[in-house]
Motif scaffolding. Sequence first.
Motif, short mmCIF file in Angstrom:
data_model
loop_
_atom_site.label_atom_id
_atom_site.label_comp_id
_atom_site.label_asym_id
_atom_site.label_seq_id
_atom_site.Cartn_x
_atom_site.Cartn_y
_atom_site.Cartn_z
N ARG A 1 12.17 26.29 23.25
CA ARG A 1 13.46 25.50 23.26
C ARG A 1 14.30 25.62 22.09
NH1 ARG A 1 12.29 19.41 24.00
NH2 ARG A 1 11.89 19.52 21.73
N LEU A 2 13.84 26.63 21.13
CA LEU A 2 14.87 26.63 19.78
C LEU A 2 16.22 26.84 20.22
CD1 LEU A 2 14.88 26.51 16.75
CD2 LEU A 2 14.08 28.89 16.81
N ALA A 3 16.42 27.86 21.05
CA ALA A 3 17.91 28.25 21.11
C ALA A 3 18.95 27.18 21.57
CB ALA A 3 18.13 29.49 21.91
N ALA A 4 18.20 26.52 22.72
CA ALA A 4 19.03 25.62 23.19
C ALA A 4 19.09 24.22 22.49
CB ALA A 4 18.07 24.94 24.52
N SER A 5 17.98 23.93 21.72
CA SER A 5 18.21 22.84 20.74
C SER A 5 19.33 23.07 19.84
CB SER A 5 16.88 22.48 20.09
OG SER A 5 15.95 21.93 20.88
N LEU A 6 19.15 24.29 19.10
CA LEU A 6 20.33 24.85 18.20
C LEU A 6 21.79 24.63 18.71
CD1 LEU A 6 18.51 27.62 16.36
CD2 LEU A 6 19.00 25.63 15.31
N ALA A 7 21.85 24.97 19.80
CA ALA A 7 23.23 24.88 20.45
C ALA A 7 23.64 23.43 20.95
CB ALA A 7 23.03 25.62 21.86
N ALA A 8 22.66 22.65 21.08
CA ALA A 8 22.96 21.21 21.35
C ALA A 8 23.26 20.62 19.78
CB ALA A 8 21.78 20.44 21.68
N MET A 9 22.47 21.12 18.69
CA MET A 9 22.95 20.61 17.38
C MET A 9 24.42 20.90 17.04
SD MET A 9 19.35 21.33 15.43
CE MET A 9 17.88 20.58 16.01
N ALA A 10 24.72 22.33 17.24
CA ALA A 10 26.14 22.87 16.94
C ALA A 10 27.09 22.04 17.50
CB ALA A 10 26.07 24.47 17.27
N SER A 11 26.95 21.46 18.92
CA SER A 11 27.84 20.98 19.63
C SER A 11 28.06 19.65 19.27
CB SER A 11 27.55 20.95 21.01
OG SER A 11 28.29 20.27 21.68
N LEU A 12 26.93 19.00 18.69
CA LEU A 12 27.12 17.33 18.43
C LEU A 12 26.96 17.14 17.07
CD1 LEU A 12 24.46 16.22 21.10
CD2 LEU A 12 26.96 15.80 20.94
N LEU A 13 26.47 18.21 16.13
CA LEU A 13 26.41 17.64 14.61
C LEU A 13 27.34 18.61 13.98
CD1 LEU A 13 22.69 18.10 13.91
CD2 LEU A 13 24.00 16.09 14.69
N GLY A 14 28.17 19.64 14.63
CA GLY A 14 29.20 20.38 14.02
C GLY A 14 28.66 22.05 13.88
N GLU A 15 29.62 22.69 14.39
CA GLU A 15 29.15 24.32 14.54
C GLU A 15 29.08 24.90 13.04
OE1 GLU A 15 32.18 26.31 16.68
OE2 GLU A 15 31.51 25.52 18.69
N GLU A 16 29.83 24.55 12.03
CA GLU A 16 29.70 25.05 10.72
C GLU A 16 28.69 24.32 10.06
OE1 GLU A 16 31.48 27.52 10.12
OE2 GLU A 16 32.15 27.52 12.40
N ARG A 17 27.99 23.33 10.46
CA ARG A 17 27.13 22.67 9.72
C ARG A 17 25.99 23.64 9.22
NH1 ARG A 17 25.79 16.26 10.72
NH2 ARG A 17 24.04 15.94 9.41
N GLN A 18 25.67 23.67 7.92
CA GLN A 18 24.45 24.60 7.56
C GLN A 18 23.14 24.10 8.03
OE1 GLN A 18 25.43 27.76 5.91
NE2 GLN A 18 27.09 27.02 6.92
N ALA A 19 22.43 25.08 8.15
CA ALA A 19 21.01 24.58 8.58
C ALA A 19 19.91 25.95 8.27
CB ALA A 19 20.98 24.61 10.10
N VAL A 20 18.68 25.62 8.42
CA VAL A 20 17.82 26.76 8.40
C VAL A 20 16.87 26.50 9.23
CG1 VAL A 20 15.87 27.17 6.82
CG2 VAL A 20 18.09 26.75 5.58
N VAL A 21 16.15 27.58 9.54
CA VAL A 21 15.19 27.77 10.79
C VAL A 21 13.95 28.39 9.81
CG1 VAL A 21 13.91 28.65 12.66
CG2 VAL A 21 16.53 27.96 12.71
#
Length: 300
Positions: free
Chosen positions: A186-206
């Motif tokens: 589910r990782l790719a789908a969850s990251l896409a949802a996070m990008a959409s709702l939290l902000g595409e440019e918001r920094q993150a780490v996997v």
Amino acid sequence: MSEQDNKRQFSIRDAVMTAPRLEPALYLVATPIGNLGDITIRALETLAGADIVACEDTRVTRVLLERYGMRRRMTAYHEHNATEAGPKLLNAIEGGQSVALASDAGTPLISDPGFRLVSQAQERGLRVVPIPGASAVLAALTASGLPTDAFLFAGFLPNRSGQRESRLSELATSPATLVFFESPRRLAASLAAMASLLGEERQAVVARELTKTFEEVRAGSLAELAEHYEAAGAPKGEVVVCVAPPLAEKTFDAADTDRLLLSLAGEMSAAKAAGEAARMTGAKKSTLYQRLLELKDAAG
């Protein structure tokens, strides 16, 4: 094996062999999240000295115990038998026995049913003793390079897309680094949802396979990480996702933004300048990139 390793092995064996019988209580024993060398001496003493060792999966815990020369009879305690097994463990403590509760990996009660047992123990007035140790949450957070002064562990996101989006919307403005557990598929789908709702440019780490041979800590914006795992496919192993808190609010008017774009463009490419400006202002990178091109055209 070096002399230092030999001494350590003897020290561990001594701790296990001479572990005293524990006082009646519920002991919450943190276990390694991958590398079995991350067990603490106190955890081994607790597992060796407890009257009852309760665990999620006896096969998993047996590997750990045998690694350190212990053969213990274990009892299963997990979400499917908690209603039946929990009262038996608590009755044993009331009867003068000690119970060591170990999760399959990491600290008990973090995304497992142990919290019910602790709550019930406290209701009965029984002593609860934490035996701290490995934690995937803290391992990922400290390796992420993201702010650690405030963080929110959000566990697993819901499976259904609507519920997942609702949960992310609730977390979007939390002024803390967000930490999630996620399944590889589910990782790719969850990251896409996070990008959409939290902000595409918001920094993150996997963070993946922490403490194991193929450990990976990959940083980037949510959009970049979503794109990478969509192309690469589901990774292997356990996954923790850390997302930076929202940027401190700062008002940028049009003139401020233009000055910022031109200043950044003097030091880096237009695309990178737009990306950095997006991170600082909260505006969309594509909009800022187009505005920078307009400013360059106007300047000749």
